[in-house]
Write an enzyme that holds these catalytic residues in place. Structure first.
Site, PDB file in Angstrom:
ATOM      1  N   ARG A 105      -5.086   2.867 -16.137  1.00  0.00           N
ATOM      2  CA  ARG A 105      -5.203   3.642 -14.890  1.00  0.00           C
ATOM      3  C   ARG A 105      -5.814   5.046 -15.100  1.00  0.00           C
ATOM      4  O   ARG A 105      -6.679   5.435 -14.328  1.00  0.00           O
ATOM      5  CB  ARG A 105      -3.845   3.749 -14.185  1.00  0.00           C
ATOM      6  N   PRO A 146       4.670  -5.278  -0.516  1.00  0.00           N
ATOM      7  CA  PRO A 146       4.727  -4.082  -1.351  1.00  0.00           C
ATOM      8  C   PRO A 146       4.664  -4.425  -2.840  1.00  0.00           C
ATOM      9  O   PRO A 146       5.255  -5.408  -3.280  1.00  0.00           O
ATOM     10  CB  PRO A 146       6.101  -3.488  -1.000  1.00  0.00           C
ATOM     11  N   GLY A 147       3.950  -3.615  -3.576  1.00  0.00           N
ATOM     12  CA  GLY A 147       3.895  -3.799  -5.035  1.00  0.00           C
ATOM     13  C   GLY A 147       4.367  -2.534  -5.708  1.00  0.00           C
ATOM     14  O   GLY A 147       5.506  -2.408  -6.163  1.00  0.00           O
ATOM     15  N   ARG A 148       3.476  -1.540  -5.713  1.00  0.00           N
ATOM     16  CA  ARG A 148       3.706  -0.291  -6.446  1.00  0.00           C
ATOM     17  C   ARG A 148       5.025   0.385  -6.080  1.00  0.00           C
ATOM     18  O   ARG A 148       5.746   0.869  -6.953  1.00  0.00           O
ATOM     19  CB  ARG A 148       2.542   0.656  -6.134  1.00  0.00           C
ATOM     20  N   CYS A 168     -12.162   2.958 -29.497  1.00  0.00           N
ATOM     21  CA  CYS A 168     -13.420   3.622 -29.817  1.00  0.00           C
ATOM     22  C   CYS A 168     -14.248   3.923 -28.577  1.00  0.00           C
ATOM     23  O   CYS A 168     -15.349   3.396 -28.393  1.00  0.00           O
ATOM     24  CB  CYS A 168     -14.204   2.755 -30.796  1.00  0.00           C
ATOM     25  N   GLU A 169     -13.697   4.706 -27.682  1.00  0.00           N
ATOM     26  CA  GLU A 169     -14.403   5.162 -26.488  1.00  0.00           C
ATOM     27  C   GLU A 169     -13.827   6.515 -26.118  1.00  0.00           C
ATOM     28  O   GLU A 169     -12.605   6.695 -26.171  1.00  0.00           O
ATOM     29  CB  GLU A 169     -14.139   4.234 -25.295  1.00  0.00           C
ATOM     30  N   TYR A 181       0.855  -1.974 -12.175  1.00  0.00           N
ATOM     31  CA  TYR A 181      -0.533  -2.007 -12.647  1.00  0.00           C
ATOM     32  C   TYR A 181      -0.660  -1.407 -14.051  1.00  0.00           C
ATOM     33  O   TYR A 181      -1.652  -0.774 -14.381  1.00  0.00           O
ATOM     34  CB  TYR A 181      -1.467  -1.290 -11.650  1.00  0.00           C
ATOM     35  N   GLY A 199       0.759  -1.244   0.000  1.00  0.00           N
ATOM     36  CA  GLY A 199       0.000   0.000   0.000  1.00  0.00           C
ATOM     37  C   GLY A 199       0.786   1.289   0.000  1.00  0.00           C
ATOM     38  O   GLY A 199       0.212   2.361  -0.210  1.00  0.00           O
TER      39      GLY A 199
HETATM   40  N1  LLP Z   1      -1.447  -7.067  -0.781  1.00  0.00           N
HETATM   41  C1  LLP Z   1      -2.737  -7.171  -1.104  1.00  0.00           C
HETATM   42  C2  LLP Z   1      -3.569  -8.145  -0.402  1.00  0.00           C
HETATM   43  C3  LLP Z   1      -3.281  -6.353  -2.111  1.00  0.00           C
HETATM   44  O1  LLP Z   1      -4.562  -6.455  -2.421  1.00  0.00           O
HETATM   45  C4  LLP Z   1      -2.444  -5.411  -2.782  1.00  0.00           C
HETATM   46  C5  LLP Z   1      -2.976  -4.565  -3.837  1.00  0.00           C
HETATM   47  C6  LLP Z   1      -1.088  -5.359  -2.415  1.00  0.00           C
HETATM   48  C7  LLP Z   1      -0.633  -6.190  -1.401  1.00  0.00           C
HETATM   49  C8  LLP Z   1      -0.103  -4.438  -3.069  1.00  0.00           C
HETATM   50  O2  LLP Z   1      -0.446  -3.110  -2.882  1.00  0.00           O
HETATM   51  P1  LLP Z   1       0.555  -1.935  -3.351  1.00  0.00           P
HETATM   52  O3  LLP Z   1       1.790  -2.012  -2.514  1.00  0.00           O
HETATM   53  O4  LLP Z   1       0.859  -2.141  -4.787  1.00  0.00           O
HETATM   54  O5  LLP Z   1      -0.222  -0.692  -3.121  1.00  0.00           O
HETATM   55  N2  LLP Z   1      -4.887  -1.403  -9.777  1.00  0.00           N
HETATM   56  C9  LLP Z   1      -4.735  -0.382  -8.775  1.00  0.00           C
HETATM   57  C10 LLP Z   1      -4.106  -0.920  -7.511  1.00  0.00           C
HETATM   58  C11 LLP Z   1      -4.844  -2.086  -6.918  1.00  0.00           C
HETATM   59  C12 LLP Z   1      -4.196  -2.637  -5.682  1.00  0.00           C
HETATM   60  C13 LLP Z   1      -4.813  -3.910  -5.298  1.00  0.00           C
HETATM   61  N3  LLP Z   1      -4.207  -4.568  -4.190  1.00  0.00           N
HETATM   62  C14 LLP Z   1      -3.960   0.781  -9.366  1.00  0.00           C
HETATM   63  O6  LLP Z   1      -3.595   0.722 -10.539  1.00  0.00           O
HETATM   64  O7  LLP Z   1      -3.735   1.784  -8.692  1.00  0.00           O
END
Ligand code: LLP
Length: 417
Positions: A312, A274-276, A342-343, A371, A239
């Site tokens: 996004r 962590p992802g983003r 086409c949108e 993402y 997050g």
């Molecule tokens: N863990 C769980 C259980 C999650 O659902 C998520 C993201 C993460 C970790 C990783 O979160 P991050 O560190 O990346 O914030 N598609 C959206 C973001 C959706 C996030 C969903 N869950 C976007 O493009 O902003």
């Protein structure tokens, strides 16, 4: 910090001109910087160096197996949410004891696959799921470890689609029901409750909601331990936000400091997902200008990249910085950057100040490493873009561009037609 910089007027990814990749591989195309990916992973992971922890990179942000392999080789684990992500993680060589599995809707097939692979733990999100996993464990003669995903009812102050820890969200079990779930789980013979988990949302730019959620989990751990629970793991999800525009999110070490203050003597291994923050600013989408068009109301730049490549902006109204791959002295104008789909919702930027490019020029859509490709689709029968990984002066395609043949390969015209 990232490795996308201008040298003279050319945008580089590390030591490779973005234009060169665009010319060789074609556009639209995702480009990732290895140095940035590893730097971000290290920065996050080392923020917790003094405590027992496991950084489980969230596969959904960018699931290319080359990238998973990189984080695995740096000691990382992964957070998965589907059988497909588990398959990718195993293909990339992530050891099963570094895999945690979240998600509200795990199917029997997915549960059985994860049981066979002997992953570290399931983060369960309902009592029905708890019982299902117990049944499948009995059937397959396994004994999985399970954490309860708690919904702490905290407002993360982010886009409503990506806030996940509020009462009205589908995720997790409320703090009160978690005690009840634990009582039920105690009687289940084939699982061990070993931890608590939460993930309150994505793109958080302030530590306060994380700390508030943690306080609720901490007091729940105390209550569970009083009941005799053996809580060995505390998973705080992902997050942490990044800079897309003017945001000022906490740095990983600030995030760590705020959390660790609340965690003294917790006696748990911490897990992060962590992802983003790891991949977001390590990638860009390069796209070519097809046409420009001036109408009475607007100036349009029509690119070969579209909402199917990067959804996004259309889905969340997200801002992605857009810059020319080769800088010029042209005057800035207010433009919409749009794709061929086409949108009217197909745009990469709206009312943006940009030097009006010429047809054939390249534009870089920044902060597209998270993402971006993973949410791309074949809408309008557009083949998905390739992905390229840059390391210093070299680059390699890590996913090929799809072809028109790829689009129809799984389709079948039945005999009765
Ligand atoms: N863990 C769980 C259980 C999650 O659902 C998520 C993201 C993460 C970790 C990783 O979160 P991050 O560190 O990346 O914030 N598609 C959206 C973001 C959706 C996030 C969903 N869950 C976007 O493009 O902003």
């Amino acid at each position: 910090m990232h490795h996308f910089q201008y040298k003279e007027d050319e945008l580089y990814c590390e030591d490779v001109p973005v234009r060169l990749i665009a010319e060789k591989i074609g556009t639209p195309c995702y480009i990732y910087s290895l140095a940035t990916l590893s730097h971000h992973f290290m920065t996050f992971d080392s923020a917790f160096i003094n405590v027992s922890h496991l950084t489980c990179y969230s596969v959904k942000a960018n699931s290319n197996i080359a990238i998973l392999k990189l984080f695995g080789s740096m000691g990382g684990g992964v957070d998965i949410v589907s059988g497909g992500e588990l398959y990718r993680a195993r293909k990339a060589g992530i050891p099963p004891e570094r895999i945690v599995y979240s998600g509200v809707g795990k199917t029997v097939e997915e549960i059985d696959f994860a049981l066979r692979e002997k992953i570290l733990m399931f983060n369960i999100e309902s009592t029905q799921e708890l019982k299902q996993i117990n049944r499948r464990a009995e059937k397959t003669g396994t004994r999985p470890s399970v954490s309860l995903r708690v919904n702490p009812d905290i407002d993360p102050n982010t886009h409503p689609y990506i806030s996940t820890g509020m009462k009205r969200n589908k995720f997790g079990i409320s703090v009160d029901s978690a005690l009840q779930a634990y009582e039920e789980a105690k009687d289940l013979k084939n699982i061990d409750i070993v931890g608590l988990d939460c993930h309150i949302g994505s793109q958080l730019t302030d530590v306060t909601p994380f700390v508030d959620a943690l306080k609720r989990l901490r007091s729940l751990i105390d209550r569970l331990r009083q009941k005799g629970a053996c809580i060995k793991y505390l998973d705080l999800g992902g997050g942490l936000g990044i800079v897309y525009d003017q945001e000022s999110p906490p740095q990983p070490h600030e995030y760590a400091r705020a959390l660790l203050r609340e965690l003294e003597d917790i006696d748990c291994t911490l897990i992060f997902e962590p992802g983003r923050v790891i991949v977001g600013n390590a990638g860009l989408l390069v796209t070519k200008v097809l046409y420009t068009k001036r109408t009475q109301a607007k100036n349009f730049i029509i690119t070969d990249g579209a909402m199917n490549d990067l959804i996004r902006p259309s889905l969340y109204g997200s801002y992605h910085h857009i810059q020319p791959v080769v800088r010029s002295l042209k005057e800035t104008e207010i433009v919409d950057v749009v794709g061929p789909i086409c949108e009217s919702g197909d745009f990469l930027a709206r009312d943006r100040g940009l030097p009006m490019p010429e047809s054939g020029d390249y534009l870089a859509v920044m902060s597209a490493g998270a993402y971006g490709f993973t949410m791309s689709s074949n809408y309008n029968s557009r083949p998905r873009a390739p992905e390229v990984l840059v390391k210093g002066g070299q680059f390699s395609v890590i996913r090929e561009r799809e072809t028109w043949e790829d689009l129809v390969r799984p389709e079948i015209i039945p005999d009765f037609l």
